[in-house]
Design an enzyme around this catalytic site. Structure first.
Site, PDB file in Angstrom:
ATOM      1  N   GLU A  45      47.256  67.715  31.685  1.00 23.98           N
ATOM      2  CA  GLU A  45      46.720  68.018  30.403  1.00 23.98           C
ATOM      3  C   GLU A  45      45.626  68.971  30.270  1.00 23.98           C
ATOM      4  O   GLU A  45      45.690  69.861  29.577  1.00 23.98           O
ATOM      5  CB  GLU A  45      46.521  66.991  29.507  1.00 23.98           C
ATOM      6  CG  GLU A  45      48.008  66.227  28.958  1.00 23.98           C
ATOM      7  CD  GLU A  45      48.352  65.105  30.115  1.00 23.98           C
ATOM      8  OE1 GLU A  45      49.326  64.524  30.125  1.00 23.98           O
ATOM      9  OE2 GLU A  45      47.473  64.879  31.149  1.00 23.98           O
TER      10      GLU A  45
ATOM     11  N   HIS B 161      50.105  54.497  24.753  1.00 26.18           N
ATOM     12  CA  HIS B 161      51.044  55.416  24.401  1.00 26.18           C
ATOM     13  C   HIS B 161      51.557  55.239  22.769  1.00 26.18           C
ATOM     14  O   HIS B 161      52.432  55.607  22.502  1.00 26.18           O
ATOM     15  CB  HIS B 161      52.316  55.289  25.255  1.00 26.18           C
ATOM     16  CG  HIS B 161      52.016  55.614  26.695  1.00 26.18           C
ATOM     17  ND1 HIS B 161      51.288  54.673  27.550  1.00 26.18           N
ATOM     18  CD2 HIS B 161      52.124  56.741  27.531  1.00 26.18           C
ATOM     19  CE1 HIS B 161      51.244  55.308  28.551  1.00 26.18           C
ATOM     20  NE2 HIS B 161      51.940  56.513  28.578  1.00 26.18           N
TER      21      HIS B 161
END
Length: 330
Positions: free
Chosen positions: A59, A128
């Site tokens: 990322e 998550h």
């Protein structure tokens, strides 16, 4: 008008902008195999791997690359698999993308979109399942939107790609398959304009993303009990349309703000504060905030259901508000 899911609406917006503007490209870990939620389905076949870029799990790398590409005139659409992963690229988001226009005196813009799937309901546990929009709303320089209808999803993503500032798209993981009517052809949905999803006279329910759906369900339940609830979908967190909120709360005199993020420090607190500061004389009761518990999102489905706010929580908050108000008047 066509009927499609939110996922299909996002796909239509992204594909349409890639066809319209060769400077638009999409990048992320799973873009090359149609995307975790189907938004980039078949785009690599149509546009090739130079404009649909599948990356390693990196990322910091691909968000940083997107910032640089945007500064050079491209219009990247970067997708993280989960909003939870912004932690590893926060410098790129908050110190580069959000600040570059200011730091260059307006000479450089960063026209990039950051798509962030978020939220509960898939038993994805602590790393998550989070709703971290409040971390981003605190950062000047970012525009942040959260569509919850297919119509808004297509119109807001189209507007985001065309915007010259960095835009964060918040997409709830449980809502990609929501179906609805979407105008055919090209259109945009402007930022900074809330939508009144249901008219009411007794209390205003304010939310964004999935909590708008919970608020609408709660309003139906409350209607059977003689309570008329108005539902305001802010849909644009930054810029925030406080005028629509103020008009609704001034009419009803009561406000419940529903957020899926952890209640402590959540963006709902900002909205509640603005209501209290600016509409104190119109309030018949204190503003109520509803949010997730102040713990790590649990894995077990029974605990996850108890952790995140739901329809019953919103309805119960309204009943309690009306009951306490009645007791105070008595």
């Amino acid at each position: 008008m066509s009927v499609m899911t939110i996922s299909e609406a996002l796909h239509e917006a992204l594909r349409g902008e890639m066809l319209r503007d060769p400077k638009v490209f999409t990048i992320g870990e799973e873009c090359g195999f149609d995307g975790l939620y189907g938004v980039s389905t078949d785009l690599e076949k149509e546009f090739g791997d130079k404009r649909v870029i599948a990356t390693p799990i990196s990322e910091a790398g691909f968000v940083g690359m997107s910032v640089g590409a945007a500064m050079r005139g491209m219009r990247p659409v970067a997708e993280l698999m989960y909003i939870d992963f912004i932690g590893v690229c926060m410098d790129q988001i908050i110190n580069q993308a959000a600040k570059m226009c200011y730091m260059t005196g307006g000479q450089v813009s960063v026209p990039m979109v950051l798509r962030l799937p978020m939220g509960s309901g898939r038993r994805n546990a602590g790393q998550h399942s989070q709703n971290l929009e409040s971390l981003l709303t605190h950062i000047p320089g970012l525009k942040i939107v959260a569509p919850i209808t297919p119509c808004d999803a297509k119109g807001m993503l189209t507007a985001a790609i065309r915007d010259d500032d960095p835009v964060v798209m918040l997409e709830h993981k449980l809502c990609y398959n929501i179906r609805g009517e979407v105008p055919d052809g090209d259109y945009t949905v402007p930022f900074g304009k809330a939508a009144v999803r249901r008219e009411g006279t007794d209390v205003t329910l304010i939310g964004w993303s999935r909590q708008v759906l919970n608020a609408l369900e709660a309003a139906e339940i409350l209607e059977k009990e003689g309570i008329s609830a108005e539902v305001v979908d802010i849909r644009s967190l930054v810029p925030l349309d406080f005028d629509t909120i103020a008009a609704s709360v001034s009419k009803t005199g009561r406000a419940v703000v529903a957020q899926e993020c952890v209640n402590r420090g959540g963006y709902g607190g900002e909205i509640s504060a603005q209501i209290s500061e600016n509409l104190f004389g119109a309030l018949k009761a204190p503003v109520v905030r509803i949010g997730a518990k102040n713990i790590v999102p649990p894995f077990a489905h029974t605990l996850e259901d108890a952790f995140f706010p739901n329809t019953a929580d919103i309805a119960a908050a309204v009943r309690k508000m009306m009951r306490e108000e009645g007791s105070a008047c008595g």
